[in-house]
Design an enzyme around this catalytic site. Structure first.
Site, PDB file in Angstrom:
ATOM      1  N   ASN A   9       0.856  -1.185   0.000  1.00  0.00           N
ATOM      2  CA  ASN A   9       0.000   0.000   0.000  1.00  0.00           C
ATOM      3  C   ASN A   9       0.894   1.239   0.000  1.00  0.00           C
ATOM      4  O   ASN A   9       1.625   1.479   0.953  1.00  0.00           O
ATOM      5  CB  ASN A   9      -0.910  -0.011   1.233  1.00  0.00           C
ATOM      6  CG  ASN A   9      -1.868   1.152   1.275  1.00  0.00           C
ATOM      7  OD1 ASN A   9      -1.903   1.981   0.377  1.00  0.00           O
ATOM      8  ND2 ASN A   9      -2.648   1.218   2.336  1.00  0.00           N
ATOM      9  N   LYS A  11      -0.088   4.258   0.171  1.00  0.00           N
ATOM     10  CA  LYS A  11      -0.708   5.332   0.954  1.00  0.00           C
ATOM     11  C   LYS A  11      -0.712   6.627   0.133  1.00  0.00           C
ATOM     12  O   LYS A  11      -1.038   6.587  -1.036  1.00  0.00           O
ATOM     13  CB  LYS A  11      -0.048   5.468   2.305  1.00  0.00           C
ATOM     14  CG  LYS A  11      -0.125   4.142   3.079  1.00  0.00           C
ATOM     15  CD  LYS A  11       0.458   4.217   4.440  1.00  0.00           C
ATOM     16  CE  LYS A  11       0.383   2.854   5.096  1.00  0.00           C
ATOM     17  NZ  LYS A  11      -0.598   2.795   6.136  1.00  0.00           N
ATOM     18  N   HIS A  95      -9.200  -0.426   6.072  1.00  0.00           N
ATOM     19  CA  HIS A  95      -7.863  -0.061   6.567  1.00  0.00           C
ATOM     20  C   HIS A  95      -7.992   0.736   7.862  1.00  0.00           C
ATOM     21  O   HIS A  95      -8.899   1.550   8.022  1.00  0.00           O
ATOM     22  CB  HIS A  95      -7.115   0.752   5.509  1.00  0.00           C
ATOM     23  CG  HIS A  95      -5.652   0.848   5.784  1.00  0.00           C
ATOM     24  ND1 HIS A  95      -5.135   1.680   6.751  1.00  0.00           N
ATOM     25  CD2 HIS A  95      -4.600   0.202   5.238  1.00  0.00           C
ATOM     26  CE1 HIS A  95      -3.825   1.542   6.783  1.00  0.00           C
ATOM     27  NE2 HIS A  95      -3.473   0.647   5.867  1.00  0.00           N
TER      28      HIS A  95
END
Length: 150
Positions: A9, A11, A95
């Site tokens: 991920n 982000k 998440h």
């Protein structure tokens, strides 16, 4: 044996230039290599199509989140239908940062999971507790509840 998938991920990291550099290095390092696992990345939404265009064909490009409603007045979100339109199949849901900063509840996560499955997409379900729950030895209970409700 269960299929294992590794997804990184990203982000809210990487500029367009950094995405291009990442895939240049990745593609060079994978040249003439036999890859024994399924792997992918979840870039920020504005880089999904760029990542898809540069990624090796066996690599998964996943979205970091999706609204469970296909369209409407939801400023700043991306819908499952928009992701499906650009052929994104995998979507991270639940998440801890979405739960914490955007107050996403187990019910919202459930709606996202159901919606993705109904639309033949694959949710990547994140479960886990926060530090307080960990310190109080409630992580297992929290994970079990999140998994059940999803």
């Amino acid at each position: 044996m269960k299929k294992r998938i590794i997804i990184g991920n990203w982000k809210t990291n990487k500029t367009q230039k950094e995405v291009k550099e990442f895939f240049k290095i990745l593609n060079a390092s994978l040249k003439n290599k036999n890859i024994c696992c399924t792997f992918g990345v979840a870039p920020v939404a504005i880089h999904l199509e760029l990542a898809k265009s540069l990624a090796p064909k066996q690599m998964i490009i996943a979205a970091q989140d999706a609204n469970y409603i296909s369209s409407g007045a939801f400023t700043g979100t991306i819908s499952w239908s928009q992701l499906k339109d650009i052929k994104i199949k995998y979507v991270i849901v639940g998440h801890s940062e979405r739960r914490m900063y955007y107050n996403e509840t187990d019910d919202i996560v459930n709606k996202k999971v159901k919606n993705l499955l109904e639309n033949k997409m694959i949710p990547i379900l994140c479960i886990g507790g926060n530090i307080e729950e960990f310190n109080n030895k409630k992580t297992y209970q929290v994970c079990a509840t999140q998994l059940k409700k999803a």
